[in-house]
Design an enzyme around this catalytic site. Sequence first.
Site, short mmCIF file in Angstrom:
data_model
loop_
_atom_site.label_atom_id
_atom_site.label_comp_id
_atom_site.label_asym_id
_atom_site.label_seq_id
_atom_site.Cartn_x
_atom_site.Cartn_y
_atom_site.Cartn_z
N GLU A 19 -30.58 29.60 28.18
CA GLU A 19 -29.67 29.69 29.37
C GLU A 19 -28.59 30.43 29.25
OE1 GLU A 19 -28.54 29.35 33.18
OE2 GLU A 19 -27.52 28.43 31.69
N SER A 20 -28.40 31.62 29.83
CA SER A 20 -27.60 32.57 29.27
C SER A 20 -26.21 32.06 29.71
CB SER A 20 -27.77 33.76 29.91
OG SER A 20 -27.86 34.02 31.21
N CYS A 77 -34.25 37.37 25.01
CA CYS A 77 -34.15 36.72 26.49
C CYS A 77 -32.55 36.41 26.94
CB CYS A 77 -35.14 35.45 26.46
SG CYS A 77 -35.61 35.18 28.04
N ILE A 107 -40.57 34.31 29.31
CA ILE A 107 -40.25 32.99 29.90
C ILE A 107 -39.10 33.19 30.90
CG2 ILE A 107 -39.91 30.74 29.65
CD1 ILE A 107 -40.92 31.00 26.77
N ARG A 108 -39.16 33.20 32.22
CA ARG A 108 -38.16 33.45 33.19
C ARG A 108 -37.31 34.63 32.58
NH1 ARG A 108 -34.81 29.71 32.54
NH2 ARG A 108 -35.81 28.45 31.03
N HIS A 165 -39.72 36.69 24.02
CA HIS A 165 -39.47 35.73 22.81
C HIS A 165 -40.30 36.13 21.69
CE1 HIS A 165 -37.20 32.51 24.93
NE2 HIS A 165 -37.60 32.94 25.85
N GLU A 216 -40.18 35.31 18.81
CA GLU A 216 -40.28 34.03 17.77
C GLU A 216 -41.15 33.30 18.24
OE1 GLU A 216 -38.24 34.12 20.41
OE2 GLU A 216 -37.78 32.50 21.07
N1 GLN Z 1 -33.42 34.12 32.63
C1 GLN Z 1 -32.80 33.08 31.62
C2 GLN Z 1 -31.25 33.24 31.74
O1 GLN Z 1 -30.69 33.52 32.56
C3 GLN Z 1 -33.20 33.32 30.37
C4 GLN Z 1 -34.35 32.81 30.02
C5 GLN Z 1 -34.64 32.36 28.58
O2 GLN Z 1 -33.90 32.94 27.75
N2 GLN Z 1 -36.14 32.19 28.29
O3 GLN Z 1 -30.46 32.74 30.96
#
Ligand code: GLN
Length: 195
Positions: A53-54, A84, A143-144, A179, A181
Amino acid sequence: MKSGVVAVQGDVSEHVSTLQAAIDRCRPGGHAVTVRSIKDIESVESLIIPGGESTTISKLLVRFGIFDAIVRRAEEGMPVMGTCAGCILMAKKGDEQVGRTHTKLLGLMDMKVDRNFFGRQRESFESHLSIDGISGDFSGIFIRAPAITEVWGDCRSLSRLDDKIVMARQGSMMALAFHPELSGSTVLHEAFLSL
Ligand code: GLN
């Protein structure tokens, strides 16, 4: 040779094991390590910032006192790969959500990101990607995921999905919206080690 994975939040252990497998293939004798302190940062020759989560990762980098050290070492030429959430943090510019959440970006690459671009469309998915410099398709797990919506200066797109940039490189820095990994392949970690 030591290569590090920033270990404050997110997808750390998968990166460490994929990185170690890549090191065993192309830099035998080297080690993949976790990084949490300035001393750790000084001891590695390259660094991965994982997904997660950034906003949280950014805050923890500041709290652990390593935010500025990462920027300094990257500016001195240390290879850094952000995946990500890590991709978001590599950017110089973020979207409105990055602004609203006051997420402090590392600002290392000449690019703008849309933090949840693919997340808004579909939560998570896998897609075959064609990546410049990599033979064959790579299976990207999103992923998101963010998208890189703009690059300028020395930053170059290496892969696109639906017209959006999902991988970019600037000198010894790489940003991946997906991702690597989780794909079961060490190819992109090996490409990172060769920077
Ligand atoms: N979109 C996410 C974020 O805002 C990142 C998602 C992820 O790292 N899988 O941090």
